[in-house]
Design an enzyme around this catalytic site. Structure first.
Site, PDB file in Angstrom:
ATOM      1  N   ASP A  25      48.628  41.958  44.755  1.00 27.16           N
ATOM      2  CA  ASP A  25      47.485  41.784  43.350  1.00 27.16           C
ATOM      3  C   ASP A  25      48.377  41.299  42.589  1.00 27.16           C
ATOM      4  OD1 ASP A  25      45.598  42.019  41.501  1.00 27.16           O
ATOM      5  OD2 ASP A  25      45.104  44.238  41.939  1.00 27.16           O
ATOM      6  N   LYS A  86      49.113  34.883  33.770  1.00 28.01           N
ATOM      7  CA  LYS A  86      48.163  34.477  34.670  1.00 28.01           C
ATOM      8  C   LYS A  86      47.283  33.573  34.013  1.00 28.01           C
ATOM      9  CE  LYS A  86      44.994  36.334  38.182  1.00 28.01           C
ATOM     10  NZ  LYS A  86      44.523  37.902  38.776  1.00 28.01           N
ATOM     11  N   GLU A 185      39.918  37.878  44.939  1.00 30.64           N
ATOM     12  CA  GLU A 185      40.266  39.298  44.483  1.00 30.64           C
ATOM     13  C   GLU A 185      38.937  40.054  44.859  1.00 30.64           C
ATOM     14  OE1 GLU A 185      41.247  38.673  40.538  1.00 30.64           O
ATOM     15  OE2 GLU A 185      43.269  38.225  40.847  1.00 30.64           O
ATOM     16  N   ASP A 207      34.543  44.214  38.322  1.00 32.64           N
ATOM     17  CA  ASP A 207      36.047  44.497  38.011  1.00 32.64           C
ATOM     18  C   ASP A 207      36.230  44.444  36.629  1.00 32.64           C
ATOM     19  OD1 ASP A 207      38.725  44.364  37.958  1.00 32.64           O
ATOM     20  OD2 ASP A 207      38.903  42.446  39.132  1.00 32.64           O
TER      21      ASP A 207
END
Lengths: 625, 107
Positions: A25, A86, A185, A207
């Site tokens: 992850d 990211k 994800e 999330d």
């Protein structure tokens, strides 16, 4: 003596043949690595027992620091400490401006599509920074599993486009990881709960991490997860909860001036601790004792709930929008999966449960659930499961197409198509006598190319001139199991071909890629060889095609013996081109060319003679004047 | 003839069986392969074979086929940690030599 793991019945491997695979992850704030050992998926801790690796990389003159040690430098040396990299993956400077992201770093190579961040250590791209994080996780996995990894499944947000996915893959190869697959994800989270083998239906994945919020609506259909809609807020998370509690403390303590940076840090730590405590208890004691502020008090769970209510309301608004985009009612949701540390807050769980009208799934650690799902998928992909366990498929997140006249995007593969997939469509020329066509590969749902994301440009050249509309150019899009795209164009009448592996135009130039690959010595040589081979093969094909058309046109210029000689050399070249040695191909090309030398000269003479037939030299001389 | 488990090994096997959600026990075995003759087999068991012997230690069923038992008699299975790595280890009195890696052995 080696340490052994328990295999599934009949799946024992020979010594030294263990199929080691991990799920990673690669998060904005934190990253984790997980694996399946003795049929149990678990995240792997470092030597201090920490499972979570903060996605922070600090560069200094002598090297690189990754993780919690780098976090400490984020405050003292922010320009050389890269957080949330990211957000920069697969993005050019202009993309970042459009996203409204503040650029805290000093960027160099601004005109390049993959800008580099300047640090005292080195100038680094987002891909290289991500690779540093992946390297740490890889090394941890190799040490924990006692052997080299066969591959990794790496997770990416569902909304990542091709450029961002390619960048993630580049980062993995730079870290020396073999990517088995990129996995969305939310899909990974659903897999962790075994929803891929359960009842078919619509699943919501909520999330809420430290700094980002994503909601995804997935539909499981014949073992395939389609992404129906995604939504969220890239600047909303648990850190906001800490912030609002810290402000409340300042208010209660009647501290009216702006707090000093040191006090702010203390306040954030204390607030975070109180927040975490309130997951278990209904009352948290707060004791602040610093130079600038002394305060003793307590915060109740109800008080905190009131403080964070506006943020939670915002997340639910995103959920409502995502449901509307997906055309789904909240009652139609089969399961709600909770991901991200902030979903531990009881108020968040309650509100999400109320909104979707069902109890959310929380039994797997929300920080680890994505990595665990990726590990389960990796385990299947390297073949540690019996055949009965189905391979999970994924889908194209955004439609892929090409630009047509007038700047319109013609979609060739629609979004939510399961991968791997290959689709083709025919196009034609626009002008009489056109012999080349520029192809522009785009991704997105909008009709105008300018609203879509540009992925690649390439040209199909050298097809015969024809009247407009007569050429038939077949464009084939192929997406492999990792969601990576190659595009192939072929003019059907002449067989002229061109293709491109999506080298996204965000992208790295060849030189940049080459430099990076040289840095990772393991891959440089292989890559160069493969490239050289490909070039020779293309050249061989070109030579054979040129020869065939020449013999077709002027074959009568050759004696039978010469024809036979040429045919032999031609066969030899074709055989060499099917092999995998560039030097042999080159040699065969040279030989064929040598054999044909006379033929070429004769053809030239003949064509000159033909052109001059019936004319006298004087005519040409006259023209020159 | 007997096979035993250390306490740690038995605990871990119980945990793994529970998280796997099915399986009656653990198979220990040998197969002829590897750089030094024999290799150990360690697998979950869902179904017994006719030539299987079943032992029980610390509440965990250990299953060994008759052929392997000749090589494994007296073995104690342990669970150990080496740095970040962890896993099961065969303490087999019949072992004469191991290959450098310890994944295969001769008797």
């Amino acid at each position: 003596m080696a340490l052994l793991q328990i295999s599934e019945p009949g799946q024992s491997t020979a010594p030294h043949q263990h199929r080691l695979a991990v799920g990673i992850d690669l998060g904005t704030t934190n990253s984790l690595v997980a694996t399946v050992r003795s049929s149990e998926a678990q995240t792997l801790p470092d030597e201090n027992g920490e499972h979570i690796l903060p996605s922070v990389v600090h560069y200094h003159e002598n090297g690189v620091i990754v993780g919690s040690e780098a976090v400490a430098r984020a405050v003292s040396d922010p320009m050389n400490t890269i957080v949330s990299v990211k957000r920069f993956m697969g993005r050019g400077i202009n993309d970042l401006r459009l996203l409204g992201t503040k650029l805290p770093y000093q960027f160099v190579d601004k005109e390049s599509a993959a800008p580099r961040i300047h640090t005292t250590g080195a100038d680094v791209s987002a891909i290289e920074v991500s690779a540093e994080i992946l390297k740490v996780l890889k090394n941890r996995a190799v040490e924990s599993l006692g052997g080299e990894l066969q591959g990794a499944v790496i997770t990416v947000p569902a909304y990542f486009d091709e450029a961002q996915r390619q960048a993630t893959k580049d980062a993995a190869s730079l870290a020396g990881l073999n990517v088995l697959r990129l996995l969305n994800e939310p899909t990974a989270a659903a897999v962790a709960y075994g929803l891929d083998s359960g009842q078919e239906g619509v699943i919501a994945v909520f999330d809420l991490g430290g700094g980002t919020f994503d909601v995804s609506i997935l539909r499981l259909n014949h073992g395939v997860f389609e992404v129906l809609a995604t939504g969220g807020d890239s600047a909303l998370g648990g850190d906001d909860f800490d912030h609002v509690i810290a402000e409340w403390i300042l208010q209660q303590a009647k501290h009216h001036s702006d707090p000093e940076p040191g006090l702010v840090r203390t306040l954030m730590l204390v607030s975070r601790k109180a927040k975490e405590e309130l997951t278990e208890t209904t009352q948290a004691n707060i004791n602040i004792h610093t130079e600038h502020l002394q305060w003793l008090g307590s915060l109740s769970r109800d008080q905190m709930n009131a403080l964070i209510e506006p943020f939670v309301r915002k997340t639910l608004m995103s959920c409502r929008r995502a449901l509307r985009d997906a055309g789904i009612n909240s009652q139609d949701i089969l399961e709600v999966v909770m991901v991200g540390g902030s979903t531990r807050v009881p108020y968040v769980r309650n509100k999400v449960g109320e909104f979707f009208e069902r109890e959310p799934l929380v039994s797997i650690d929300p920080d680890q659930v994505v990595a665990i799902g990726a590990a389960l998928q990796a385990d299947v992909l390297v073949g540690n499961k019996s055949d009965a366990d189905m391979l999970l498929l994924d889908v194209i997140p955004l439609s892929l197409g090409i630009e047509t006249m007038g700047g319109l995007a013609e979609k060739i593969i629609q979004r939510n198509t399961p991968i791997p997939v290959s689709r083709a469509q025919e196009f034609t020329t626009y002008k009489d006598g056109q012999t080349a066509m520029a192809l522009h590969v785009v991704q997105g749902e909008r009709e105008l190319v300018s609203d879509c994301r540009s992925l690649a440009h390439f040209e199909l050249r050298g097809f015969p001139p024809q009247v407009a509309g007569a050429a038939r150019i077949r464009v084939t899009f192929q997406v492999d199991a990792d969601g990576l795209l190659s595009v192939h164009a072929r003019e059907q009448n002449s067989g002229t071909e061109a293709s491109v592996d999506v080298k996204p135009s965000y992208g790295l130039t060849d030189e940049e890629i080459e430099t990076m690959l040289r840095a990772s010595i393991d891959y440089a040589e292989e890559d160069m060889q493969a490239r050289g081979l490909r070039e020779e093969q293309v050249e061989a094909q070109r030579v054979v095609e040129a020869l065939d058309s020449a013999i077709n046109a002027d074959g009568e210029l050759l004696s039978d013996e010469e024809k036979q000689k040429i045919a032999q050399a031609r066969d030899k070249l074709i055989e060499a081109a099917n092999g995998d040695d560039g030097e042999t191909i080159k040699h065969a090309i040279n030989e064929l060319e040598a054999v044909c030398e006379d033929f070429v000269a004769r053809r030239m003479n003949t064509s000159i003679r033909n052109a001059m037939k019936g004319h006298s030299i004087d005519e040409y001389a006259a023209e020159d004047k | 003839m007997a096979i035993t488990l250390t306490h740690t090994a038995a605990d871990r096997i119980s945990d793994f069986l529970e998280s796997r959600g099915k399986g009656i026990g653990l198979r220990l075995g040998v197969k002829t392969t590897g750089c030094s003759g024999m290799a150990y087999v360690l697998e979950f068991v869902d179904q017994l074979n006719p030539d299987d012997e079943v032992f029980e230690d610390h509440g965990v069923k250990v299953i060994v086929d008759k052929k392997s038992l000749v090589y494994l008699d007296g073995t104690e299975l342990d669970f150990a940690k080496e740095g970040l790595n962890e896993g099961f280890r065969f303490n087999n009195p019949n072992e004469k030599a191991q290959c450098g890696c310890g994944e295969s052995f001769t008797v």
